[in-house]
Design an enzyme around this catalytic site. Structure first.
Site, PDB file in Angstrom:
ATOM      1  N   GLU A 172       0.863  -1.190   0.000  1.00 60.27           N
ATOM      2  CA  GLU A 172       0.000   0.000   0.000  1.00 60.27           C
ATOM      3  C   GLU A 172       0.897   1.237   0.000  1.00 60.27           C
ATOM      4  O   GLU A 172       1.772   1.393   0.857  1.00 60.27           O
ATOM      5  CB  GLU A 172      -0.911  -0.018   1.242  1.00 60.27           C
ATOM      6  N   ARG A 173       0.665   2.111  -0.972  1.00 57.96           N
ATOM      7  CA  ARG A 173       1.479   3.339  -1.117  1.00 57.96           C
ATOM      8  C   ARG A 173       2.966   3.020  -1.287  1.00 57.96           C
ATOM      9  O   ARG A 173       3.826   3.723  -0.743  1.00 57.96           O
ATOM     10  CB  ARG A 173       1.295   4.291   0.064  1.00 57.96           C
ATOM     11  N   GLU A 296     -10.416   4.486   9.333  1.00 52.97           N
ATOM     12  CA  GLU A 296     -10.574   4.087   7.935  1.00 52.97           C
ATOM     13  C   GLU A 296     -11.101   2.647   7.834  1.00 52.97           C
ATOM     14  O   GLU A 296     -10.518   1.803   7.144  1.00 52.97           O
ATOM     15  CB  GLU A 296      -9.247   4.259   7.174  1.00 52.97           C
ATOM     16  N   ARG A 346     -11.481  17.362  10.648  1.00 53.25           N
ATOM     17  CA  ARG A 346     -10.642  16.164  10.823  1.00 53.25           C
ATOM     18  C   ARG A 346      -9.359  16.475  11.598  1.00 53.25           C
ATOM     19  O   ARG A 346      -8.855  15.626  12.328  1.00 53.25           O
ATOM     20  CB  ARG A 346     -10.323  15.589   9.442  1.00 53.25           C
ATOM     21  N   ASP A 375      -2.710  14.450   7.204  1.00 54.75           N
ATOM     22  CA  ASP A 375      -2.240  13.177   6.655  1.00 54.75           C
ATOM     23  C   ASP A 375      -1.084  13.387   5.676  1.00 54.75           C
ATOM     24  O   ASP A 375      -1.303  13.390   4.466  1.00 54.75           O
ATOM     25  CB  ASP A 375      -3.427  12.492   5.944  1.00 54.75           C
ATOM     26  N   GLU A 397       5.410   9.925  13.574  1.00 52.53           N
ATOM     27  CA  GLU A 397       5.336   9.107  12.367  1.00 52.53           C
ATOM     28  C   GLU A 397       5.604   9.997  11.155  1.00 52.53           C
ATOM     29  O   GLU A 397       4.927  10.998  10.937  1.00 52.53           O
ATOM     30  CB  GLU A 397       3.956   8.439  12.257  1.00 52.53           C
ATOM     31  N   GLU A 403       3.918   9.402  -0.602  1.00 51.73           N
ATOM     32  CA  GLU A 403       2.511   9.236  -0.969  1.00 51.73           C
ATOM     33  C   GLU A 403       1.894  10.507  -1.544  1.00 51.73           C
ATOM     34  O   GLU A 403       1.348  10.502  -2.644  1.00 51.73           O
ATOM     35  CB  GLU A 403       1.721   8.784   0.266  1.00 51.73           C
ATOM     36  N   GLU A 531       6.106  22.019  -3.406  1.00 52.37           N
ATOM     37  CA  GLU A 531       5.005  22.732  -2.754  1.00 52.37           C
ATOM     38  C   GLU A 531       4.502  23.864  -3.656  1.00 52.37           C
ATOM     39  O   GLU A 531       3.293  24.094  -3.766  1.00 52.37           O
ATOM     40  CB  GLU A 531       5.483  23.317  -1.419  1.00 52.37           C
ATOM     41  N   TRP A 562     -14.240  12.915   3.843  1.00 52.46           N
ATOM     42  CA  TRP A 562     -12.850  12.649   4.224  1.00 52.46           C
ATOM     43  C   TRP A 562     -12.204  13.770   5.030  1.00 52.46           C
ATOM     44  O   TRP A 562     -11.187  13.566   5.680  1.00 52.46           O
ATOM     45  CB  TRP A 562     -11.999  12.362   2.976  1.00 52.46           C
TER      46      TRP A 562
HETATM   47  O1  GCW Z   1      -2.526   8.399   4.180  1.00 48.24           O
HETATM   48  C1  GCW Z   1      -3.433   7.390   4.396  1.00 48.24           C
HETATM   49  C2  GCW Z   1      -3.190   6.445   3.295  1.00 48.24           C
HETATM   50  C3  GCW Z   1      -3.630   5.033   3.579  1.00 48.24           C
HETATM   51  C4  GCW Z   1      -3.009   4.617   4.893  1.00 48.24           C
HETATM   52  C5  GCW Z   1      -3.451   5.582   5.982  1.00 48.24           C
HETATM   53  C6  GCW Z   1      -2.775   5.309   7.304  1.00 48.24           C
HETATM   54  C7  GCW Z   1      -2.292   2.409   5.429  1.00 48.24           C
HETATM   55  O2  GCW Z   1      -3.795   6.920   2.139  1.00 48.24           O
HETATM   56  O3  GCW Z   1      -3.206   4.229   2.521  1.00 48.24           O
HETATM   57  O4  GCW Z   1      -3.339   3.306   5.222  1.00 48.24           O
HETATM   58  O5  GCW Z   1      -3.109   6.882   5.649  1.00 48.24           O
HETATM   59  O6  GCW Z   1      -1.796   5.970   7.585  1.00 48.24           O
HETATM   60  O7  GCW Z   1      -3.235   4.456   8.022  1.00 48.24           O
END
Ligand code: GCW
Length: 716
Positions: A172-173, A296, A346, A375, A397, A403, A531, A562
């Protein structure tokens, strides 16, 4: 005394042909070793120390001439590697006060028995390995190592990476091929790449790796899977990397066959305990678990009316007897928010969920917090949660996998961005009420996550890396600077992005000053360039958030649950997150930080649209209107992306052709894609705002490349 001696046949290989990038920054091929010893002695019986000795011997000597066990230290110049207790037996005069803490190391040259020794001392065997890599990096950068006296201590005990690999081998990503760990529902038979990855990670002092997607398959801890995990742990062990896995909260049901996964159910607790015991039986140095829950669509404690601390603690208690840790992710939010509700936000979620739970976690729980409240966007403020959990261990993190920042098809060196976050002062020195309210002075994020500010036992860093089977690990040869930079900052967040980029360029491309200068300059400018042609003034990346998070998609953030809203309409743009009239998000910060963000007058331009909703005609501190800034920054950014190509062309012939051509091809693509970004964004804002570009570049007729039909009437 076990003493393994490796005699070196020093053979220097100049610029090696056929550079694939597989070695990353560990190419060891620009070394001047003339004045260095030709003997490496490893003291003691630790396998990690042996790994260190072999690395040094192979790097300096190509192939060691002879190996043998000696009874005592040869009276001949040598590198001597070992943990403190073993080295002290040979050199009893060493001052113990200098010994570093944790996985730290001490490099020191001494004269004794008529010879000179280059000592590499660790408190732990990992420290010896890190000291060895540090010594090698100095030699590779042609620094003087004839006299050494350097003690280094890591900033934090947790320096992990995470891989979002699925058991079927997809990632994933991930943007660099399939998983090095899994294929077809099982651990790969050939784990050569895993061992090589362990070497890369150890060289930047990473000590743990969570190998599977946080959207975890419960099968990862099934009884038949644990022996497979043990094979991965075996491949990592010589490099001091602890294996960790991400687990799904519903595992007690799905794998264990229980009727519930309620964290307060004793049967559930017993299942986690049995599972942890079994893992540690087969992997005694297992690191622990990472958990994504209630986020999610993942299962979580809320399904039973329980809290994140209930969920974290039941697993943490199972790990505790084995000294394992639980990284519980604070990325918990509702993705079905009502976009019509101007108070919904959010960005508030992590704080709202976790702040009330401060102090309720077991002491082997670490709350893992994404650097910003949304995110992994190209620009976000530091999360306010860092400043709000004085009684809980925390980790930051980060994302090495790009991504939202160009997916390794665009050059974006992220260390400057991470530095801004890590250096950000949460100003919680005197604001926190509670048993740890005595903290005074600066409280930057780096000192909070390291555990220093509130004297937490644990804390540190975890970055999502997502390396793949691509020979060069991350697809774009220059993207490896992000992995290198991450490790360096986790070890020492006080390093500057400039120092890191120069180190990486030297180690990866050699010491030609013009090459080093050019590459460093490109790296250091790249975040700002990206950016500029993507997301302006903290509004988010403006990417397609509903699809693959790549390429422009201004509308995709809006009118859905979202919560990545920028709220751009015909009048203006930005999220009002003020306490006075907005979502109140700014109120989650300490009063000092609130002062910085709450008023338009004080809010820095680069975060304006994250914090405030303003008309397009609002004048920034820079003197430009918001709309003109959007136009100008996108044109400037695209132009600078094109200049990256020219800058790169100046190193032609001075580095190997393979990597030169590979990077050139990618930079050309990036320059083209920057134009796509520029045109999509400026045209969208022109169409929406109706305000013309004062430089006349955004043409009414050019909207989406369509003829003038349906174009907005200009307003100026
Ligand atoms: O940024 C989002 C991503 C998801 C990811 C999620 C996370 C693994 O689009 O793909 O899931 O965050 O960090 O949990």
């Amino acid at each position: 005394m076990a003493l393994l001696c490796l005699a070196l046949l020093v053979a220097i290989c100049p610029m090696c042909a056929g550079e694939t990038g597989a070695e990353g920054w560990l190419r060891h091929n620009d070394l001047k070793t003339g004045s260095l010893p030709t003997l490496v002695a490893a003291v003691g019986s630790s396998n990690v120390v042996r790994t260190a000795a072999n690395e040094l011997a192979h790097a300096l000597g190509n192939r060691p001439k002879a190996e043998g066990v000696a009874a005592q230290l040869p009276a001949k110049d040598a590198f001597v590697l070992g943990t403190w207790k073993d080295i002290l037996a040979l050199f009893p005069d060493l001052p113990a006060a200098r010994l570093p803490a944790g996985d730290g190391f001490w490099l020191r040259t001494v004269r004794s028995h008529g010879a000179k020794y280059w000592l590499v001392i660790g408190r732990t065997d990992r420290g010896v390995l890190y000291g060895t890599f540090s010594l090698l990096a100095r030699i590779a950068q042609q620094k003087d190592v004839t006299t050494l006296e350097d003690v280094q201590t890591p900033s934090a005990p947790i320096r992990w990476v995470s891989e979002w690999d699925n058991l079927d081998g997809s990632i994933e990503r991930g943007y660099a091929g399939r998983s090095i760990f899994f294929d077809n529902g099982a651990v790969r038979t050939d784990l050569t790449r895993v061992a090589q990855y362990g070497r890369l990670l150890a060289s930047i002092e990473i000590n743990g790796c969570a190998i599977n997607n946080v959207n975890a398959s419960p099968r990862i801890v099934a009884p038949e899977f644990i022996p497979q995990l043990a094979r991965i742990a075996d491949a990592f062990r010589p490099w001091g990397i602890k294996l960790a896995v991400s687990v799904d909260m519903s595992s007690p049901m799905v794998v264990g066959g229980l009727k519930t996964f309620d964290p307060l159910d004793p049967q559930v607790a017993a299942w986690w305990q049995r599972t942890a015991d079994e893992i540690y039986k087969q992997i005694p140095d297992f690191g622990g678990f990472v958990v994504k829950a209630d986020s999610e669509d993942r299962s979580g404690p809320s399904q039973y009316g329980r809290t994140a601390s209930d969920a974290a603690n039941v697993i943490a208690r199972a790990l505790k007897p084995h000294h394992g840790i639980l990284m519980y992710r604070a990325f918990v939010y509702n993705h079905h928010l009502d976009w019509r509700d101007m108070k919904a936000d959010r960005a508030r979620a992590a704080y709202d969920y976790f702040h009330p739970l401060d102090g309720k976690f077991e002491d082997n729980v670490v709350i893992q917090i994404k650097y910003g409240p949304i995110d992994f966007q190209v620009r976000e403020p530091a999360s306010p949660l860092f400043g709000a959990m004085p009684n809980t261990s925390q980790a930051i993190e980060l994302q090495v996998t790009q991504e939202y920042t160009g997916q390794q098809r665009h050059l974006v060196f992220l260390a400057p961005m991470w530095k801004e976050i890590l250096d950000f002062d949460e100003h919680v020195g005197t604001a926190v009420v509670g048993r740890r309210s005595s903290v005074v002075g600066k409280t930057p994020v780096k000192d909070i996550v390291s555990g220093k500010v509130w004297h937490q036992p644990l804390g540190g860093f975890n970055a999502v890396v997502n390396v793949g089977l691509d020979e060069n690990w991350l697809a774009h040869p220059l993207a490896m600077a992000n992995l290198y930079g991450y490790g360096r900052l986790a070890w020492n967040p006080n390093l500057s992005a400039e120092v890191i980029s120069e180190e990486w360029a030297r180690l990866t491309f050699g010491n030609n000053p013009q090459v080093v200068l050019t590459i460093s300059k490109m790296l250091l400018s790249s975040w700002h360039i990206y950016e500029s042609y993507t997301g302006p003034l903290g509004a988010g990346t403006l990417t397609d958030i509903l699809g693959d998070h790549y390429g422009p998609g201004v509308e995709s953030s809006e009118r859905n649950g979202w919560g990545q809203w920028h709220r751009a309409d015909e009048h203006g743009m930005g999220m009002d997150r003020t306490v006075a009239t907005g979502t109140g998000f700014i109120g989650q910060y300490s009063p000092e930080v609130q002062k910085k963000y709450e008023t338009l007058a004080a809010c820095p331009d680069e975060l304006l649209l994250f914090m405030h909703h303003v008309p397009y005609t609002y004048v920034l501190h820079s003197g430009k209107t918001v709309i003109q800034h959007i136009y100008d920054s996108h044109y400037d950014g695209a132009e600078q992306a094109a200049e990256l190509v020219t800058q790169w062309q100046s190193v032609k012939g001075q580095i190997d052709d393979e990597r030169y051509e590979d990077v050139l091809k990618r930079l050309r693509y990036q320059a083209g894609h920057a134009i796509v970004w520029r045109d999509a964004v400026v045209n969208w804002f022109f169409k929406t705002s109706g305000i013309r570009d004062e430089k006349g570049r955004v043409q009414a007729g050019s909207v989406w490349g369509q003829p003038a039909l349906g174009c907005p009437v200009e307003r100026s």
